[in-house]
Design a protein around this motif. Structure first.
Motif, mmCIF file in Angstrom:
data_model
loop_
_atom_site.group_PDB
_atom_site.id
_atom_site.type_symbol
_atom_site.label_atom_id
_atom_site.label_comp_id
_atom_site.label_asym_id
_atom_site.label_seq_id
_atom_site.Cartn_x
_atom_site.Cartn_y
_atom_site.Cartn_z
ATOM 1 N N GLN A 11 48.711 12.921 19.093
ATOM 2 C CA GLN A 11 47.614 13.878 18.986
ATOM 3 C C GLN A 11 46.414 13.352 18.192
ATOM 4 N N PRO A 12 46.610 12.800 16.995
ATOM 5 C CA PRO A 12 45.437 12.318 16.240
ATOM 6 C C PRO A 12 44.670 11.206 16.967
ATOM 7 N N SER A 13 45.402 10.264 17.567
ATOM 8 C CA SER A 13 44.737 9.167 18.275
ATOM 9 C C SER A 13 44.019 9.668 19.515
ATOM 10 N N TYR A 14 44.652 10.589 20.238
ATOM 11 C CA TYR A 14 44.002 11.137 21.421
ATOM 12 C C TYR A 14 42.755 11.915 21.031
ATOM 13 N N ASP A 15 42.864 12.747 19.998
ATOM 14 C CA ASP A 15 41.696 13.522 19.560
ATOM 15 C C ASP A 15 40.542 12.617 19.166
ATOM 16 N N GLN A 16 40.845 11.539 18.472
ATOM 17 C CA GLN A 16 39.811 10.598 18.045
ATOM 18 C C GLN A 16 39.165 9.918 19.259
ATOM 19 N N PHE A 17 39.993 9.487 20.214
ATOM 20 C CA PHE A 17 39.467 8.862 21.426
ATOM 21 C C PHE A 17 38.619 9.857 22.217
ATOM 22 N N TYR A 18 39.132 11.049 22.425
ATOM 23 C CA TYR A 18 38.430 12.069 23.215
ATOM 24 C C TYR A 18 37.090 12.438 22.570
#
Length: 117
Positions: free
Chosen positions: A87-94
């Motif tokens: 979740q944190p990595s996806y949120d940062q990428f998005y």
């Protein structure tokens, strides 16, 4: 659980951007250097998430009602760990994507006809 049931849930192919073909997503989104780095980090975290799910799916021997419940609990824990990792990595990428890129990425998800879990 649908086609494949638990076997599908525990399949290493059922999780992660590694299987989403990072090169294909890169061609689709055409990320800048910063976005490409975040995508690569997300792919690395995806591999960790896949390992967490695989660990939760390990066979525990004799099949009884108690062991089935234990297996379900371990699978859920593995899935929860995978989500917490990604979740944190996806949120940062998005968050780093522009509106066009977000729309392209969203077109790959549940709104797309024929998309399945």
């Amino acid at each position: 659980m649908g086609p494949g049931g638990v076997r599908r849930l525990c399949s290493p192919l059922a999780i992660g951007l590694v299987e989403w073909r990072i090169a294909w997503i890169s061609r689709l989104l055409q990320p800048n250097d910063g976005q490409a780095l975040l995508l690569r980090q997300l792919a690395d975290v995806s591999l960790q998430a896949k390992q967490a799910i695989a660990a939760g799916c390990a066979d525990s021997g004799q099949l009884t009602t108690a062991t089935q419940l234990d297996r379900m609990e371990r699978r859920l824990e593995g899935l929860a760990e995978a989500v917490a990792l990604m979740q944190p990595s996806y949120d940062q990428f998005y968050a780093a994507l522009n509106e066009r890129q977000k729309a392209q990425l969203e077109a790959l998800g549940p709104a797309r006809r024929g998309w399945r879990w």
